[in-house]
Design a protein around this motif. Structure first.
Motif, PDB file in Angstrom:
ATOM      1  N   ALA A 146       1.008  -1.011  -0.537  1.00 22.69           N
ATOM      2  CA  ALA A 146       0.382  -0.054  -0.223  1.00 22.69           C
ATOM      3  C   ALA A 146       0.725   1.571   0.044  1.00 22.69           C
ATOM      4  O   ALA A 146       0.608   2.607  -0.023  1.00 22.69           O
ATOM      5  N   TYR A 148       3.449   1.931  -1.984  1.00 23.12           N
ATOM      6  CA  TYR A 148       3.137   2.142  -3.340  1.00 23.12           C
ATOM      7  C   TYR A 148       2.152   1.764  -4.242  1.00 23.12           C
ATOM      8  O   TYR A 148       1.692   2.019  -5.126  1.00 23.12           O
ATOM      9  N   TYR A 149       1.642   2.332  -3.063  1.00 19.71           N
ATOM     10  CA  TYR A 149      -0.431   2.594  -3.414  1.00 19.71           C
ATOM     11  C   TYR A 149      -0.450   1.405  -5.013  1.00 19.71           C
ATOM     12  O   TYR A 149      -1.321   1.216  -5.895  1.00 19.71           O
ATOM     13  N   TRP A 150      -0.447  -0.009  -4.328  1.00 20.69           N
ATOM     14  CA  TRP A 150      -0.748  -1.514  -4.828  1.00 20.69           C
ATOM     15  C   TRP A 150      -2.777  -1.433  -4.182  1.00 20.69           C
ATOM     16  O   TRP A 150      -2.103  -1.505  -2.342  1.00 20.69           O
ATOM     17  N   SER A 151      -2.995  -1.841  -4.511  1.00 20.56           N
ATOM     18  CA  SER A 151      -4.513  -2.454  -3.621  1.00 20.56           C
ATOM     19  C   SER A 151      -4.088  -3.461  -2.894  1.00 20.56           C
ATOM     20  O   SER A 151      -3.409  -4.508  -3.142  1.00 20.56           O
TER      21      SER A 151
END
Length: 229
Positions: A146, A148-151
Motif C-alpha cells: 500500500a 506503493y499504492y497497490w491495492s
C-alpha cells in the motif's frame, strides 16, 4: 565501442543478510563514481526454497540449519557490526521469522515492470531484517505494498499468480545454470563478476575495468549448500 551505461545485474535473495550489506556497499560505490551512468537490474535467488508457507521461527530455523542456536547467534555479531557500518540495524530477536521468499520475488517481479524494484527490494529487506515483520503474512505484505499504492487485491493476485511464480523460478534457474551458487552476485556488463558483499573499492575498480570475467572470491555471501551467511 564504449558502452553508454554500465549495467549491473544483481542476483540476490531478500532473506540473505549479506545481500543487504552488499546493496549498501554498492550504493556507496555508485555515489563515489563520477564516470559512466550505472543501471541496476535485480534478479531472484532462493537460499532455501523448502521453507514451509507458515515459515520457521528463529530457533527452529537455526537448529535445522546448524544443529544448535548458540553458535549461529554468535556468528551474527560480525554481521551486525558490518550492518551498522552500512546503516543497517540487523535484528535477529526471537520475533524474527524465516520465510519462503518466492512470493516476495513475485512482488519484486511486477515491481520491476512498474519501475520501483530497487525501492521495494530495500523495503522488504528492512522489513525482514530490521523490523521483524512476518513476510509470509499476506496482510503484512498488503500493508507494505500500500506504500506503493497497490491495492490489497492486486497484492493478493500477484502472490497467487502461478505464471509469475513460474517466471521467477525460471529466472533463478537461469542464473544457477550460469554458475551462480551463492549470493549476492554482481555481474557488470555481463563480463565482470563480483561474488559477495565486497567493499566499495572493489566495485569502483570493476567499474574502471569492465574487463573479461573475473571472480573476486571470498567475499561475504550466503551459501545455500551450507546454509552459512
Amino acid at each position: 565501442m564504449q558502452n553508454d551505461k554500465i549495467k549491473i545485474d544483481i542476483v540476490s535473495d531478500v532473506a540473505c543478510p549479506w545481500c543487504y550489506v552488499g546493496k549498501k556497499r554498492l550504493e556507496k560505490a555508485i555515489g563515489a563514481w563520477d564516470g559512466t551512468e550505472i543501471e541496476i537490474e535485480w534478479h531472484p535467488f532462493q537460499l532455501d526454497p523448502n521453507i514451509p508457507k507458515e515459515g520457521l521461527d528463529r530457533d527452529t530455523y537455526l537448529t535445522n540449519k546448524f544443529g544448535s542456536v548458540d553458535g549461529p547467534l554468535e556468528m551474527t555479531k560480525r554481521l551486525e557490526e558490518s550492518g551498522k557500518e552500512e546503516g543497517i540495524n540487523f535484528n535477529f530477536g526471537k520475533e524474527w521469522l524465516a520465510v519462503n521468499t518466492l512470493p516476495l520475488h513475485q512482488l519484486l517481479h511486477v515491481a520491476g515492470e512498474e519501475g520501483f524494484k530497487d525501492a521495494l527490494k530495500e523495503r522488504l529487506m528492512k522489513a525482514y531484517f530490521d523490523e521483524n515483520l512476518h513476510l509470509n503474512d499476506v496482510t503484512v505484505l498488503q500493508t507494505i505494498m500500500a506504500e506503493y499504492y497497490w491495492s490489497a487485491e492486486k497484492t493478493q493476485k500477484i502472490i497467487n499468480d502461478d505464471r509469475i511464480a513460474y517466471a521467477v523460478k525460471q529466472e533463478i534457474a537461469h542464473y544457477q545454470q550460469r554458475g551462480v551458487s551463492s549470493v549476492p552476485f554482481f555481474i557488470i556488463n555481463d563480463k565482470y563478476g563480483i561474488s559477495g558483499a565486497q567493499p566499495p573499492e572493489a566495485f569502483l575498480e570493476a567499474f574502471k575495468q569492465v574487463a573479461p570475467l573475473k571472480i573476486i572470491a571470498n567475499g561475504d555471501s550466503c551459501d545455500p549448500t551450507t546454509g552459512i551467511c
